[in-house]
Design an enzyme around this catalytic site. Structure first.
Site, PDB file in Angstrom:
ATOM      1  N   ASP A  75      13.320  -3.359  -5.987  1.00  0.00           N
ATOM      2  CA  ASP A  75      13.609  -4.440  -4.990  1.00  0.00           C
ATOM      3  C   ASP A  75      14.448  -5.713  -5.683  1.00  0.00           C
ATOM      4  O   ASP A  75      13.787  -6.479  -5.665  1.00  0.00           O
ATOM      5  CB  ASP A  75      12.407  -4.815  -4.147  1.00  0.00           C
ATOM      6  CG  ASP A  75      11.893  -3.559  -3.455  1.00  0.00           C
ATOM      7  OD1 ASP A  75      12.307  -3.328  -2.169  1.00  0.00           O
ATOM      8  OD2 ASP A  75      10.925  -3.134  -4.053  1.00  0.00           O
ATOM      9  N   GLY A 114       5.147   4.132  -9.032  1.00  0.00           N
ATOM     10  CA  GLY A 114       5.988   2.788  -9.296  1.00  0.00           C
ATOM     11  C   GLY A 114       4.912   1.690  -9.210  1.00  0.00           C
ATOM     12  O   GLY A 114       4.864   0.619  -9.971  1.00  0.00           O
ATOM     13  N   HIS A 115       4.050   1.450  -8.055  1.00  0.00           N
ATOM     14  CA  HIS A 115       3.066   0.336  -7.788  1.00  0.00           C
ATOM     15  C   HIS A 115       2.183   0.463  -9.438  1.00  0.00           C
ATOM     16  O   HIS A 115       1.666  -0.365  -9.549  1.00  0.00           O
ATOM     17  CB  HIS A 115       2.379   0.745  -6.679  1.00  0.00           C
ATOM     18  CG  HIS A 115       3.045   0.570  -5.307  1.00  0.00           C
ATOM     19  ND1 HIS A 115       3.204   1.887  -4.746  1.00  0.00           N
ATOM     20  CD2 HIS A 115       3.673  -0.364  -4.801  1.00  0.00           C
ATOM     21  CE1 HIS A 115       3.964   1.356  -3.637  1.00  0.00           C
ATOM     22  NE2 HIS A 115       4.180   0.047  -3.740  1.00  0.00           N
ATOM     23  N   GLY A 121       0.807  -1.226  -0.033  1.00  0.00           N
ATOM     24  CA  GLY A 121       0.036   0.058  -0.016  1.00  0.00           C
ATOM     25  C   GLY A 121       1.024   1.290   0.020  1.00  0.00           C
ATOM     26  O   GLY A 121       1.958   1.334  -0.165  1.00  0.00           O
ATOM     27  N   ALA A 122       0.297   2.334   0.391  1.00  0.00           N
ATOM     28  CA  ALA A 122       1.016   3.689   0.333  1.00  0.00           C
ATOM     29  C   ALA A 122       1.185   3.894  -1.056  1.00  0.00           C
ATOM     30  O   ALA A 122       2.531   4.139  -1.416  1.00  0.00           O
ATOM     31  CB  ALA A 122       2.051   3.929   1.132  1.00  0.00           C
ATOM     32  N   LEU A 123       0.312   3.511  -2.114  1.00  0.00           N
ATOM     33  CA  LEU A 123       0.686   3.337  -3.476  1.00  0.00           C
ATOM     34  C   LEU A 123       1.111   4.961  -4.319  1.00  0.00           C
ATOM     35  O   LEU A 123       0.702   5.806  -3.775  1.00  0.00           O
ATOM     36  CB  LEU A 123      -0.386   2.995  -4.327  1.00  0.00           C
ATOM     37  CG  LEU A 123      -1.075   1.606  -3.735  1.00  0.00           C
ATOM     38  CD1 LEU A 123      -2.383   1.093  -4.746  1.00  0.00           C
ATOM     39  CD2 LEU A 123       0.067   0.455  -3.608  1.00  0.00           C
ATOM     40  N   GLN A 164      15.042  -8.988  -3.635  1.00  0.00           N
ATOM     41  CA  GLN A 164      13.567  -9.556  -3.485  1.00  0.00           C
ATOM     42  C   GLN A 164      13.331 -10.278  -4.874  1.00  0.00           C
ATOM     43  O   GLN A 164      12.617 -11.562  -4.841  1.00  0.00           O
ATOM     44  CB  GLN A 164      12.519  -8.135  -3.245  1.00  0.00           C
ATOM     45  CG  GLN A 164      11.302  -8.900  -3.445  1.00  0.00           C
ATOM     46  CD  GLN A 164      10.138  -7.987  -2.917  1.00  0.00           C
ATOM     47  OE1 GLN A 164      10.402  -7.516  -1.737  1.00  0.00           O
ATOM     48  NE2 GLN A 164       9.471  -7.193  -3.631  1.00  0.00           N
ATOM     49  N   GLY A 210       8.880  -5.040  -8.690  1.00  0.00           N
ATOM     50  CA  GLY A 210       9.626  -3.849  -9.386  1.00  0.00           C
ATOM     51  C   GLY A 210      11.110  -4.247  -9.244  1.00  0.00           C
ATOM     52  O   GLY A 210      11.722  -4.998  -8.274  1.00  0.00           O
ATOM     53  N   GLN A 211      11.809  -4.028 -10.250  1.00  0.00           N
ATOM     54  CA  GLN A 211      13.200  -4.261 -10.346  1.00  0.00           C
ATOM     55  C   GLN A 211      14.274  -3.065  -9.119  1.00  0.00           C
ATOM     56  O   GLN A 211      15.172  -3.629  -8.637  1.00  0.00           O
ATOM     57  CB  GLN A 211      13.907  -3.419 -11.684  1.00  0.00           C
ATOM     58  CG  GLN A 211      15.442  -3.452 -11.688  1.00  0.00           C
ATOM     59  CD  GLN A 211      15.992  -4.724 -11.296  1.00  0.00           C
ATOM     60  OE1 GLN A 211      15.376  -5.818 -12.019  1.00  0.00           O
ATOM     61  NE2 GLN A 211      17.209  -4.875 -11.014  1.00  0.00           N
TER      62      GLN A 211
HETATM   63  P1  AMP Z   1       5.957  -2.287  -1.609  1.00  0.00           P
HETATM   64  O1  AMP Z   1       4.697  -1.937  -1.481  1.00  0.00           O
HETATM   65  O2  AMP Z   1       7.153  -1.428  -1.267  1.00  0.00           O
HETATM   66  O3  AMP Z   1       6.339  -3.835  -0.956  1.00  0.00           O
HETATM   67  O4  AMP Z   1       6.281  -2.692  -3.236  1.00  0.00           O
HETATM   68  C1  AMP Z   1       5.499  -3.433  -3.921  1.00  0.00           C
HETATM   69  C2  AMP Z   1       6.076  -3.771  -5.195  1.00  0.00           C
HETATM   70  O5  AMP Z   1       6.236  -2.430  -5.892  1.00  0.00           O
HETATM   71  C3  AMP Z   1       7.306  -4.459  -5.169  1.00  0.00           C
HETATM   72  O6  AMP Z   1       7.538  -5.545  -6.439  1.00  0.00           O
HETATM   73  C4  AMP Z   1       8.239  -3.222  -5.458  1.00  0.00           C
HETATM   74  O7  AMP Z   1       9.568  -3.740  -6.101  1.00  0.00           O
HETATM   75  C5  AMP Z   1       7.539  -2.228  -6.473  1.00  0.00           C
HETATM   76  N1  AMP Z   1       8.179  -0.934  -6.492  1.00  0.00           N
HETATM   77  C6  AMP Z   1       8.220  -0.212  -5.398  1.00  0.00           C
HETATM   78  N2  AMP Z   1       8.834   1.077  -5.588  1.00  0.00           N
HETATM   79  C7  AMP Z   1       8.816   0.810  -7.177  1.00  0.00           C
HETATM   80  C8  AMP Z   1       9.345   1.885  -8.013  1.00  0.00           C
HETATM   81  N3  AMP Z   1       9.721   3.098  -7.656  1.00  0.00           N
HETATM   82  N4  AMP Z   1       9.566   1.358  -9.390  1.00  0.00           N
HETATM   83  C9  AMP Z   1       8.942   0.245  -9.634  1.00  0.00           C
HETATM   84  N5  AMP Z   1       8.440  -0.584  -8.885  1.00  0.00           N
HETATM   85  C10 AMP Z   1       8.455  -0.197  -7.338  1.00  0.00           C
END
Ligand code: AMP
Length: 282
Positions: free
Chosen positions: A150, A36-37, A31-33, A153, A147-148
């Site tokens: 992480d 990128g998300h 969340g906190a989208l 991950q 996402g690349q």
């Molecule tokens: P999170 O909510 O931070 O767990 O991220 C969820 C997904 O969004 C993961 O696959 C992250 O790698 C991806 N993500 C987070 N930030 C970015 C970004 N700036 N660009 C691309 N993907 C992202």
């Protein structure tokens, strides 16, 4: 857009979708989208006929002194963003359903889980692989987009999917950045204006390395030194790691000739940020 909170209901919805001939594209998030998300959701849309985005702040992947309690939770505005993207299903389970008090089963990708972020955040990747395995079982997607951003991950989850024969295609989407280069992250919300400006040094360091590699410098140690030199511009940055590794094994490589992952993690005030660049093979 359907918002599902119950695990059994999500499983039933996925089953019905598959029976109806739909393919499921899945994007797990906390969340906190941000953009990128959303770019991940668009990528899922390009590949699948039904897009499911999960929103779950996973306690298992936070260390005891990390920011689980204060991690931003913005479900309502997240749902509005996803609805505008045409996402069909948001899965937002409760912690109680995801982790009954007597749950004792985990998924642990040995070796990889102790490298890069895994070294400074013990137990982090065990939490990630466990929750993603659970979400995969609940949602049953054909493909899942990560996402690349992480990069470690991605390596851990690729290995998990392969080792456990999960019939899911992993898709990796590029890093979305603000116009000035800062990689988007839910944790950017923690940064003061000053810290945000300091954090731009990460992107500058990666750009420098990319530039040097393009112009023929393939020696990892020299590339690393060049990045450290740029990082020294911001003495307030507290470096966690700066590594040139094989993107699949996360083990250091001496040369980037066959391609490599250049990854960095540093704190600005209390906020730890990560960034990386994939250096193409030459
Ligand atoms: P999170 O909510 O931070 O767990 O991220 C969820 C997904 O969004 C993961 O696959 C992250 O790698 C991806 N993500 C987070 N930030 C970015 C970004 N700036 N660009 C691309 N993907 C992202």
């Amino acid at each position: 857009m359907k918002i599902i909170r119950d695990i059994a209901e999500m499983q039933a919805a996925s089953r019905a979708a598959r029976m109806g001939g739909l393919s499921i594209g899945f994007v797990p998030t906390m969340g906190a989208l941000h953009e990128g998300h959303l770019s991940l959701a668009r990528r899922a849309r390009a590949q699948a006929t039904l897009v499911v985005v999960s929103i779950f702040v996973n306690p298992l992947q936070f260390g005891p002194s990390e920011d689980f309690g204060r991690y931003p939770r913005t479900l309502e505005s997240d749902c509005a963003l996803l609805e505008a993207e045409g996402v069909e299903v948001v899965f937002a389970p409760s912690t109680e359903q995801m982790y009954p008090p007597d749950a004792t089963t985990v998924v642990h990708v040995e070796g990889l889980s102790d490298r890069l972020d895994g070294r400074s955040r013990p137990g982090h990747f065990r939490g990630v692989s466990t929750v993603v395995a659970k979400l995969f079982h609940i949602v049953g997607p054909d493909c899942a987009v990560f996402g690349q951003k992480d990069a470690a991950q991605v390596a851990v989850l690729r290995r998990m999917v392969r080792d456990l024969n999960m019939p899911i295609e992993l898709i990796v989407a590029p890093i979305a950045r603000d116009p000035d280069g800062l990689a988007l992250s839910s944790r950017n919300a923690y940064l003061s204006a000053d810290e945000r400006r300091q954090a731009l040094v990460l992107h500058r360091a990666l750009q420098r390395v990319e530039e040097l590699a393009k112009s023929g410098e393939l020696n990892s140690e020299r590339l690393r030194s060049a990045a450290l030199y740029v990082l020294a511009d911001e003495p307030s940055a507290v470096l966690d790691y700066l590594e040139i590794v094989n993107p699949d094994t996360l083990l250091p490589v001496d040369s980037v000739a066959r391609g490599a992952l250049f990854a960095v993690a540093a704190s600005f005030g209390p906020t730890r940020l990560i960034d990386n660049v994939l250096l193409p093979p030459r």
